[in-house]
Enzyme design. Structure first.
Site, PDB file in Angstrom:
ATOM      1  N   LYS A   1     -23.191   3.118  37.128  1.00  0.00           N
ATOM      2  CA  LYS A   1     -23.436   1.873  37.879  1.00  0.00           C
ATOM      3  C   LYS A   1     -24.017   0.794  36.971  1.00  0.00           C
ATOM      4  CE  LYS A   1     -23.784   3.793  42.529  1.00  0.00           C
ATOM      5  NZ  LYS A   1     -23.424   5.193  42.267  1.00  0.00           N
TER       6      LYS A   1
ATOM      7  N   PHE B   1     -25.007   8.861  47.438  1.00  0.00           N
ATOM      8  CA  PHE B   1     -25.957   8.911  48.551  1.00  0.00           C
ATOM      9  C   PHE B   1     -26.014   7.544  49.209  1.00  0.00           C
ATOM     10  CE2 PHE B   1     -26.644  12.647  46.417  1.00  0.00           C
ATOM     11  CZ  PHE B   1     -27.252  12.485  45.178  1.00  0.00           C
TER      12      PHE B   1
ATOM     13  N   PHE C   1     -27.285   4.906  52.845  1.00  0.00           N
ATOM     14  CA  PHE C   1     -28.127   4.620  54.006  1.00  0.00           C
ATOM     15  C   PHE C   1     -27.870   5.667  55.079  1.00  0.00           C
ATOM     16  CE2 PHE C   1     -29.580   1.166  51.925  1.00  0.00           C
ATOM     17  CZ  PHE C   1     -29.382  -0.120  52.410  1.00  0.00           C
TER      18      PHE C   1
ATOM     19  N   HIS D   1     -22.933  -1.307  41.750  1.00  0.00           N
ATOM     20  CA  HIS D   1     -22.790  -0.327  42.823  1.00  0.00           C
ATOM     21  C   HIS D   1     -21.717  -0.825  43.779  1.00  0.00           C
ATOM     22  CE1 HIS D   1     -23.415   2.466  45.907  1.00  0.00           C
ATOM     23  NE2 HIS D   1     -24.625   2.154  46.324  1.00  0.00           N
TER      24      HIS D   1
ATOM     25  N   CYS E   1     -23.048   4.250  51.353  1.00  0.00           N
ATOM     26  CA  CYS E   1     -22.695   4.400  49.944  1.00  0.00           C
ATOM     27  C   CYS E   1     -22.215   5.801  49.587  1.00  0.00           C
ATOM     28  CB  CYS E   1     -23.889   4.022  49.076  1.00  0.00           C
ATOM     29  SG  CYS E   1     -24.542   2.390  49.513  1.00  0.00           S
TER      30      CYS E   1
ATOM     31  N   HIS F   1     -25.662   9.309  41.239  1.00  0.00           N
ATOM     32  CA  HIS F   1     -25.607   8.122  42.110  1.00  0.00           C
ATOM     33  C   HIS F   1     -26.348   6.991  41.390  1.00  0.00           C
ATOM     34  CE1 HIS F   1     -25.090   5.808  45.713  1.00  0.00           C
ATOM     35  NE2 HIS F   1     -26.389   5.677  45.908  1.00  0.00           N
TER      36      HIS F   1
END
Lengths: 393, 328
Positions: free
Chosen positions: A319, A379, A381, A324, A158, A291
């Site tokens: 978002k 940010f 995974f 997202h 992401c 984020h």
């Protein structure tokens, strides 16, 4: 290091194209941001009846450019539409190189191939395989515009979108390139939806970033592209500038594959590096596009980092409006930041009732503000953290 | 100032380590008689995909080869064509069997392309420039160019580039549908593999330069674009050997035609015929092979041709002496 600093070029954004659940094009996106539209809707392309979450931010296909080939994935159409918008604003742009971000590319084509092979149906299999590859949608879109630059496809979960813009920024800043295309794209797919559902991070109700009772994220999709050029050259030629990318920071927090470091370590490093890269002080930042996925862990770690560095700066996560968009998120949110800079308003953080931190959330409605400098966070995974610093001229 | 190859590594069922790699290239008939591949075992990797294990093993081997340790200023670029395809397919099988709500949470996190570099970064404590590129063979050129851009602008002092691929029967099926692969299609059997190189400005190892590459608008453009890129990459240097990396069909034909026209008497090595097809990992592996051959001292320079199958083309030049000032 001193000589490197002396040689650094400034980087201008001269055009932008954006396709998102908020709408297609500059005006539609701006209106939706100003009005704080909730653009999340029921998922109909696959069965979500037994899922905790049944909603997503989805692009209206009827507004997209038609496919040039039946081999085209929806991502190709989204990219072509976004590229057309950017080209209308900057018709003589020719990219020397392209940096694009995606996490899943043409995933729904891969799903279709999987189903067909399992049912021993070989028809259209080659088409699905060719279109499934993550780099194919941007290749299709570029070829349709008679462009063939070298392409670097970034897939950093992401954080990808912000990474792509950041790498493009570094390419122009280094002086090696004068005109760079960058952006990101991702489309809803059953596999990815099921993935986040399996992790129990999707909300059964509204997406409420930074709210004390937030219950998780909603997925989205879209594409955004940007033309980056050497700022001094653009000024010399009298080409309009949307904004300047002033800095970029990235960090790997090495904590967990899916969870951010609880202290916000990675976030803090990325933000500090972006500020240093841009030579900005924290006090000079007028707005942060967070984020803000509305998961318990992400929002807490991000809030902790932002409160430590920029406690007084207004923050919102867009978002809540569109979901997202994964690899496209950083790029789409950078486009939203351009609206904030050019329109002098703070985009809203929808569905916010009460926070669990002192973060200065722009709650529920947009509001006018003098905005000159913005940070945009993404940010992902794998401990991927990225931050972009933008400013108006 | 030229970038130099400080360390190299190759990991695959056919060969692991540079000495084994060279031996296999010399004696291919014995290449299938190999014990199972032993990869690094780390607690963090207990649920990871094989691709992460391959990648970390390759990076460890490359650092040993270089006799170096990563520092806080070390950058990491991971490159893959298909990513964690085994976990992706296993996850989707669980979704197909049970519904959208029934996917296994164990598999999904490993499907992201940047899972392998996240393990590598965590293992070595790298917290700076870490990125993952998706692409085929041509993306290797882009990764090396990116490393050079980062090192030249002071963002890092050395850069690890690692590429890894795993295989699955469905992937084999897919390439068969595209009329690519072994047998009548003229390609090589699929193989899992990983390759890694460590680059810096330190004057050790071969000098390396990569062409930033170009896109192909249509298949008929492949030959002229490849011809131009090979010529520009070699510049005024004449390579002693070409390492080709085409998958089959048009790309191989274009490669052979371009090389024959540019350097009619040059030695050519198609390593995939011996090592198998591992997509981006094969192409990074070609650079490993090139560096390994230069270390033997019988040649001075090697050109690696990188005609990707997804509309991108690049090339890389290795020279055990100094690179000419020209080049892309």
């Amino acid at each position: 290091m001193t000589s490197s600093l002396l040689l650094q070029r400034r980087v201008a954004i001269t055009a932008c194209g954006c396709v998102s659940p908020l709408g297609i094009g500059w005006q539609a996106t701006r209106n939706a941001l100003l009005c704080g539209d909730d653009c999340v809707s029921l998922v109909t392309s696959f069965d979500t009846a037994q899922c905790q979450c049944k909603m997503a931010g989805q692009v209206n296909d009827e507004q997209l450019q038609p496919a040039s080939s039946r081999r085209w994935h929806r991502c190709s159409r989204m990219l072509r539409t976004a590229l057309e918008e950017a080209r209308r604003a900057r018709p003589n742009f020719h990219p020397e190189i392209c940096f694009m971000a995606t996490t899943s590319g043409g995933m729904s084509f891969g799903e279709a191939f999987f189903h067909r092979r399992r049912s021993r149906n070989s028809s259209q299999s080659a088409m699905h395989i060719a279109g499934y590859m993550p780099m194919q949608p941007i290749q299709d879109a570029l070829i349709s515009l008679d462009w063939a630059p070298p392409c670097r496809i970034i897939s950093n979960a992401c954080a990808s979108g912000t990474n792509a813009l950041g790498l493009a920024f570094l390419a122009v800043r280094s002086g090696r390139y004068r005109s760079v295309l960058c952006g990101g794209y991702d489309a809803i797919s059953q596999l990815v939806f099921a993935g986040f559902e399996s992790l129990k991070v999707m909300t059964p109700e509204k997406c409420r970033p930074f709210d004390a009772l937030r219950t998780g994220l909603i997925l989205g999709e879209g594409a955004a592209v940007f033309f980056l050029e050497d700022l001094e050259e653009v000024l010399r030629r009298g080409i309009p500038i949307l904004a300047e990318i002033a800095g970029y920071g990235t960090a790997s927090d090495n904590h967990h594959l899916t969870q951010p470091h609880p202290s916000g370590l990675g976030v803090r490093l990325a933000v500090e590096r972006a500020l240093a890269s841009a030579h900005f002080t924290p006090q000079s930042i007028d707005y942060i596009n967070a984020h803000g996925t509305a998961t318990l862990q992400n929002d807490l770690s991000e809030a902790q980092a932002l409160l430590a560095l920029l406690p007084e700066t207004p923050v919102s996560s867009t978002k809540a409006m569109m979901g997202h968009a994964l690899g496209a998120a950083g790029a789409i949110e950078a486009a939203f930041c351009l609206h904030a800079l050019n329109g002098n308003f703070l985009p809203p953080n929808l569905n916010f009732r009460q926070g669990d931190t002192p973060l200065r959330v722009v709650a529920n409605t947009s509001r006018p503000a003098k905005i000159r400098r913005i940070l945009s966070n993404s940010f992902g995974f794998g401990g991927a953290n990225a931050c972009l610093a933008l400013q108006s001229l | 100032m030229s970038l130099h190859v400080q360390g190299i590594a190759w990991v695959s069922p056919i060969a692991r380590g540079i000495d084994n790699l060279i031996a296999v290239l010399h004696q291919p008939t014995k290449s299938m008689d190999k014990p199972p591949l032993t990869l690094t075992k780390q607690l963090r990797l207990r649920r990871s995909g094989r691709i992460s294990q391959l990648a970390l093993t390759a990076v460890m081997d490359a650092l040993v080869d270089a006799n170096k340790e990563p520092t806080a200023q070390t950058a990491l670029i991971f490159l893959s064509t298909h990513g964690g395809i085994c976990h992706t397919i296993r996850f989707f099988e669980s979704v197909t069997a049970g519904g959208t709500h029934a996917g296994s949470p164990i598999f999904f996190p490993e499907t992201v392309y940047n899972a392998p570099p996240s393990y590598i970064a965590a293992h070595f404590g790298i917290n700076g420039m870490v990125t993952s590129f998706v692409g085929d063979s041509a993306a290797v050129g882009g990764a090396i160019c990116t490393a050079e851009e980062w090192i030249s602008t002071g963002l890092c002092d050395q850069c690890i580039i690692v590429s890894a691929e795993e295989i699955h029967p469905l992937l084999q099926d897919a390439y068969h549908c595209l009329r690519l692969g072994p047998g009548r299609f003229g390609g090589a059997p699929l193989s899992e593999a990983a390759a890694a190189i460590l680059l810096s400005y330190e004057l050790k190892g071969s000098a390396i330069r990569a062409h930033p590459g170009a896109g192909i608008k249509k298949r008929s453009n492949l030959l002229p674009v490849l011809f131009r890129i090979l010529k520009e990459t070699a510049a005024s240097d004449v390579p002693d050997m070409i390492l080709t990396s085409a998958l089959g069909r048009e790309a191989q034909t274009a490669e052979r035609t371009a090389v024959a026209e540019l350097w009619p008497h040059i030695n050519t090595l198609y390593a995939k015929a011996r090592l198998g097809e591992s997509f981006a990992a094969s192409s990074l592996g070609a650079i490993v092979i090139g560096e390994a051959l230069l270390r033997l001292g019988n040649m001075h320079s090697v050109l690696i041709s990188l005609p990707g199958g997804n509309g991108q083309v690049s090339a890389v030049f290795l020279n055990s002496g100094n690179l000419s000032k020209e080049g892309p």
